[in-house]
Design an enzyme around this catalytic site. Structure first.
Site, short mmCIF file in Angstrom:
data_model
loop_
_atom_site.label_atom_id
_atom_site.label_comp_id
_atom_site.label_asym_id
_atom_site.label_seq_id
_atom_site.Cartn_x
_atom_site.Cartn_y
_atom_site.Cartn_z
N MET A 193 44.79 7.73 57.04
CA MET A 193 45.76 7.24 56.08
C MET A 193 46.99 8.12 56.10
O MET A 193 46.88 9.33 56.22
CB MET A 193 45.20 7.21 54.68
N CYS A 231 32.96 28.22 94.72
CA CYS A 231 33.79 27.48 95.65
C CYS A 231 33.76 25.98 95.38
O CYS A 231 34.30 25.19 96.13
CB CYS A 231 33.38 27.77 97.09
N TYR A 235 35.47 36.18 91.94
CA TYR A 235 36.59 35.32 92.29
C TYR A 235 36.25 33.85 92.10
O TYR A 235 35.07 33.49 92.01
CB TYR A 235 37.02 35.56 93.75
N ARG A 251 49.37 12.66 50.25
CA ARG A 251 49.48 12.78 51.70
C ARG A 251 48.20 13.31 52.31
O ARG A 251 47.67 14.32 51.87
CB ARG A 251 50.62 13.75 52.06
N LYS A 290 48.82 20.44 57.10
CA LYS A 290 49.99 20.18 56.26
C LYS A 290 49.94 21.03 54.99
O LYS A 290 50.93 21.69 54.64
CB LYS A 290 50.01 18.69 55.90
N GLY A 316 45.45 7.38 63.03
CA GLY A 316 44.33 6.54 62.60
C GLY A 316 43.89 6.87 61.19
O GLY A 316 43.14 6.14 60.57
N ARG A 341 55.44 22.61 60.92
CA ARG A 341 54.30 22.99 61.76
C ARG A 341 54.83 23.47 63.09
O ARG A 341 55.99 23.19 63.44
CB ARG A 341 53.34 21.81 61.94
N HIS A 352 37.57 2.98 82.65
CA HIS A 352 37.13 3.11 84.04
C HIS A 352 38.30 3.53 84.93
O HIS A 352 38.21 4.49 85.70
CB HIS A 352 36.55 1.77 84.51
N SER A 373 27.99 32.47 96.61
CA SER A 373 29.12 31.63 96.21
C SER A 373 28.54 30.38 95.57
O SER A 373 27.74 29.67 96.20
CB SER A 373 29.96 31.27 97.44
P1 ADP Z 1 53.15 12.12 58.19
O1 ADP Z 1 52.02 13.03 58.38
O2 ADP Z 1 52.96 10.76 58.71
O3 ADP Z 1 54.46 12.74 58.59
P2 ADP Z 1 53.89 12.78 55.50
O4 ADP Z 1 52.84 13.06 54.50
O5 ADP Z 1 54.57 13.94 56.07
O6 ADP Z 1 53.25 11.87 56.61
O7 ADP Z 1 54.93 11.84 54.76
C1 ADP Z 1 55.63 10.79 55.31
C2 ADP Z 1 57.09 10.87 54.88
O8 ADP Z 1 57.23 10.93 53.46
C3 ADP Z 1 57.78 12.07 55.44
O9 ADP Z 1 59.06 11.72 55.89
C4 ADP Z 1 57.85 13.00 54.29
O10 ADP Z 1 58.94 13.86 54.40
C5 ADP Z 1 58.00 12.05 53.10
N1 ADP Z 1 57.46 12.62 51.87
C6 ADP Z 1 56.21 13.03 51.67
N2 ADP Z 1 56.06 13.57 50.44
C7 ADP Z 1 57.27 13.49 49.85
C8 ADP Z 1 57.76 13.91 48.57
N3 ADP Z 1 56.99 14.49 47.68
N4 ADP Z 1 59.06 13.66 48.28
C9 ADP Z 1 59.85 13.06 49.20
N5 ADP Z 1 59.44 12.66 50.41
C10 ADP Z 1 58.16 12.88 50.74
MG MG Z 2 55.12 14.29 58.07
#
Ligand code: ADP
Ligand code: MG
Ligand code: MG
Length: 902
Positions: A109, A854, A874, A98, A29, A107, A343, A459, A786
């Site tokens: 934050m 093989c 091969y 973020r 990110k 999983g 991304r 399993h 082989s």
């Molecule tokens: P995730 O990885 O779960 O997408 P993000 O970090 O991208 O988490 O953020 C979750 C939401 O919060 C997204 O919709 C993102 O666009 C919004 N968001 C994050 N930072 C800001 C910001 N500085 N201003 C406005 N919206 C934000």
């Molecule tokens: Mg996001």
């Protein structure tokens, strides 16, 4: 110790300082936010705290020296740039915190928005927003909610419950109907919830909010779910996550504001054109959370034409820059567009091929790169039959797509019932909470397996994948009640005998029978679709990329086939010969009787008679195969399994003899068989009298097979064809074994072939570790090697494949002892080392020695790359895997960088 003079380690990067190549340091990110910033796109200013800071924190338990100061300095410069101070009561700067690791990981934050709000700055925010109280209190309640949940582990439902109550009191279901007073009340309620669960008041100090949130992101790297996910996906545990601090922009300022997500092409089909959702007057996750109905992105054109046009321009620019499908998150604040994330987007297997083809057409990438953008696993997915869902049939449940394919059948709840019904010719789906080794027979009998618990390494999942059987695991909406023979899901009750359909690719479960349609890609490989005259974009893309893979690859691809029909199909799939033709089936069916005669033969004479009777039958089999593979090499393996496998089982014989005796019938033959079976019984048949050992012990057996092969080759050649037989001796561990077989075979071949021009090679399998370790000697007597990687894996690890996969592999996978079964993907370190040694020493002893593989690994993508790298000539695999191996061999040949496939 750090002194003031030493240069401090850099832990914090401004967005303007980073770029997309710094994913290791800044996370995905952060690296992409930096990239967009440097492209001049409108990204709210901010900074990224590096993964190194996180690693240091996680190893020492405290923030590394210098980090606090660097955060302070970057915050100050952010404040200067924005002209506001974090949490200033009059005009507060707010930020989001973020997480963002190198690989996106569920999983961990997520995000805390609106950091910096408190009881005083909420008033300032309102004033600055032109007296928009509603907006300010809405932002504040969101902060307490997200901070409480992600930083302090307050149960999220409590906040949601309070929000529902507020809406209920107001008599509405729409959060937009809550006014400033309602939201102020909600803030009070949230604060009480916060205090109740944490034993403290909601922190009012903005900097404390920020520091706690940053620390929570660091800690979330080691959350249980994150650890589990990493283990399964083989993501190293020590990477750590970066933390992004981003100044807030607001989509919840009114109807001229909003937030959205978009893809630059359809990630489902790959079709060109933008795809996305937009939600007016909303913040952050509201779009994906489904709390209000979003509108298709195209409608933004009516709502805010200038932002819409700008967005389209940016999306085109991102595609051109990343040269790939991108997904983005954006927010519009009072008519001003802000980019919050981008991304390279995830996509389906079909979209991967279609998009790669389009990008070549558009001149953005070349064919080598297109080849990199797809993989064999995706191609394999496209070759499974699919459900034909004309209209949108909703699934009743969704679990994990644990083993691909589409299967419909009657529900059964026990292994025994599965076996019974399958024996009556029914298709059955075995439904269990989770499976265990006792369910093995039922799993073999079933068309598909459905469980309500367990993930990709349970399993059920592991065993089903090993068997190539469709499986959906962990469909946790299912309440499975085995004693009552039923399960319930979403108000439906499904009992034994009711029909369900499961999709092992998507994990979806449907009630009733869903028709299955064959894959277009298979139809194309089968030759029934002409790629030049077809408007199916997927088939066109597959054709184009496969053609390039074939041109690029160095590895040849052969198939494992024992019949003319399999050989013909594999040839249509692009096989360039047969790498393994087993001869076992040539001793089965009505030929069993001849094998019994061979085993029971009292003297040389009787044995020779039995062999003479088998000879023409074998010859006819080989003629058929040589014809289908006209002009291409065919490696025939001399008989490998222990002979008693061709006799009836001991218990059955014993019963037959007893019953016949009771009736006073003549039991001489049965008794002779019974005593032969007793005599030949082995404790460890896999390590017993089989392969070359049989050939050395039973006179004339191998000689008969060699003669049948040579005669068939001569017959085909006389008819104008070209047969290229290669005789392969199994289970050799010492050169002397091979020399003995070879001496006898050469005599027969010389006699049969005469001046027909047929050339017969003699080589060996390398499947016993000792053979690999003495390959230099063995090569003196072999024209080819082989690698039989199934046996080589069994013997290198000491695993009996038939037993271990069902018995304990799930546990090994769960513990991360291996990430994938060594029978599925070659264990490069151990088994692979044996292959390497044998290849090197074999070639040193005999330059020009032909090398192939093989075992089943020949069709596994990762293994194909390994065999390419070791320099084999091969790989050979089952007919259906041939296209996968061709594609991966091509990818291996053009791979220059260790590109990330994750
Ligand atoms: P995730 O990885 O779960 O997408 P993000 O970090 O991208 O988490 O953020 C979750 C939401 O919060 C997204 O919709 C993102 O666009 C919004 N968001 C994050 N930072 C800001 C910001 N500085 N201003 C406005 N919206 C934000
Ligand atoms: Mg996001
Ligand atoms: Mg073997």
């Amino acid at each position: 110790m750090a002194t003031q003079e030493t240069v401090e380690h850099k832990y914090v990067y401004d967005f303007a300082e980073g770029n997309r190549d710094l994913k290791d340091l800044l996370g995905g990110k952060g690296a992409n936010l930096a990239e967009m910033t440097n492209l001049g796109l409108p990204v709210p200013p901010g900074f990224t705290i590096t993964t190194e800071a996180c690693q240091a924190y996680l190893t020492t338990g405290r923030e590394p020296d210098g980090l606090a100061g660097q955060i302070e300095a970057h915050l100050e410069s952010l404040e200067r740039e924005m002209g506001r101070r974090l949490g200033d009561p009059g005009d507060p700067l707010l930020v989001s915190v973020r997480s963002g690791a190198k690989f996106s990981m569920p999983g961990m934050m997520e995000t805390v928005l609106n950091v910096g709000l408190n009881d005083r700055s909420v008033i300032g925010l309102s004033t600055q927003a032109g007296g928009n109280d509603r907006f300010a209190w809405d932002s504040y309640r969101r902060l307490i909610q997200m901070f409480g949940k992600t930083v302090c582990e307050v149960p999220g439902e409590e906040f949601e419950h309070a929000l529902d109550e507020a809406k209920h009191a107001k008599g509405t279901r729409n959060d937009l109907d809550l006014d400033a007073d309602d939201l102020r009340g909600l803030v009070d309620a949230y604060k009480k919830i916060f205090a109740k669960h944490t034993g403290r008041e909601f922190p009012q100090e903005p900097r404390e909010q920020l520091d706690l949130a940053i620390r929570a992101v660091f800690d979330s790297w080691n959350a249980e779910r994150a650890i589990l996910y990493r283990r399964q996906e083989r993501i190293p545990a020590d990477l750590g996550t970066a933390v992004n601090v981003v100044s807030m922009v607001f989509g919840n300022l009114g109807p001229d504001s909003g937030t959205g997500v978009a893809f630059t092409r359809d990630p489902g089909s790959g079709a060109q054109g933008i795809y996305g959702d937009y939600l007016a007057n909303a913040q952050g996750e509201d779009v994906v959370a489904g709390i209000r109905n979003t509108v298709p992105l195209q409608e933004l054109e009516q709502l805010d034409k200038s932002s819409y046009d700008e967005l389209l321009g940016i999306m085109a620019r991102l595609e051109e820059h990343y040269k790939d499908l991108c997904d983005i998150e954006f927010t519009i604040e009072r008519g001003k567009l802000w980019m919050l994330q981008t991304r390279v987007g995830k996509r389906t297997a079909a979209a991967a091929f279609v998009i790669a083809g389009q990008l070549v057409d558009e001149g953005l990438i070349d064919l080598d790169e297109a080849l990199h953008r797809v993989n064999g696993a995706q191609l394999a997915q496209l070759m499974f039959p699919r459900f034909q869902l004309d209209h949108d049939v909703p699934p009743v449940a969704k679990g994990i797509g644990a083993s691909p394919g589409a299967a419909s059948g009657k529900v059964v709840f026990t292994s025994a019932r599965a076996v019974e019904l399958a024996a009556e010719g029914e298709s059955v789906i075995l439904v269990r909470r989770e499976t265990n080794p006792d369910d093995l027979n039922g799993m073999i009998a079933a068309k598909g397996i459905l469980t309500s618990r367990g993930g990709k390494t349970s399993h059920a999942a592991v065993v089903a994948r090993g068997m190539g059987k469709t499986c959906v695991s962990g469909a946790d909406e299912l309440e499975v009640n085995v004693p009552a023979k039923k399960f319930t899901v979403g108000g439906h009750t499904v009992g034994e005998g009711d029909v369900v359909s499961i999709d092992g690719t998507t994990g979806k479960v449907y009630l009733g029978e869903v028709p299955v349609m064959p894959s277009e890609v298979v139809q194309y490989f089968e030759g029934s679709l002409d790629p030049e005259h077809i408007d199916n974009p997927l088939v066109r893309a597959v054709h184009r990329i496969m053609t390039h893979a074939d041109a690029a690859r160095r590895l040849r691809v052969r198939t494992n086939a024992d019949t003319g029909a399999d050989a013909a199909r594999a040839r249509r799939f692009g096989a360039e010969g047969i790498g393994l033709c087993r001869t076992e089936h040539m001793f089965l069916g009505d030929r069993r009787e001849l094998v019994e005669r061979l085993i029971l033969a009292a003297g040389e004479r009787e044995r020779e008679d039995a062999l003479a009777a088998l000879l023409p039958l074998q010859r006819a089999d080989f003629v058929e195969i040589f014809r289908e593979m006209d002009g291409l090499p065919v490696t025939v393996r001399l008989i490998d399994p222990p002979l008693h496998e061709f006799l009836p089982p001991l218990e059955q014989l014993a019963v037959n003899v007893a019953v016949a005796q009771e009736r006073g019938e003549d039991v001489a033959k049965e008794e002779a068989l019974l005593s032969a079976v007793r005599r030949m019984h082995e404790e460890n048949p896999m390590l017993g009298l089989r392969g070359v050992r049989l050939g050395l012990v039973i006179p004339g057996l191998f000689a008969m097979q060699v003669r049948a092969i040579a005669e068939a080759a001569v017959a085909v050649t006389r008819d104008g064809g070209t047969a290229c037989p290669e005789i392969m001796v199994p289970l050799v561990g010492a050169v002397q074994e091979l020399e003995t077989v070879r001496a006898e075979a050469e005599k027969i071949i010389a006699e049969v072939v005469g001046d027909s021009g047929v050339e017969v090679l003699i080589g060996t399998m390398i499947e016993v570790p000792r053979a690999a370790l003495t390959a230099g000697q063995i090569a003196e007597a072999a024209e080819f090697f082989s690698f039989g990687t199934n046996d080589l894996t069994q013997m290198a690890w000491g695993f009996s494949r038939d037993d271990v996969e069902g018995a304990f592999f799930w546990r090994y996978l769960e513990l991360g002892i291996f990430g994938i079964s060594p029978f599925e993907s070659i264990d490069a370190d151990g088994v692979g080392r044996l292959v390497r040694i044998a290849a090197e020493e074999g070639r040193a002893a005999r330059p020009g020695l032909k090398l192939g593989v093989c075992g089943e690994h020949g069709g596994d993508p990762d293994s194909v790359h390994f065999f390419h790298e070791v320099g084999l000539d091969y790989v050979s695999c089952s007919p259906f895997r041939v296209p996968v191996a061709r594609l991966e061999a091509g990818r291996a040949a053009v791979s220059t960088t260790g590109s990330d496939s994750r």
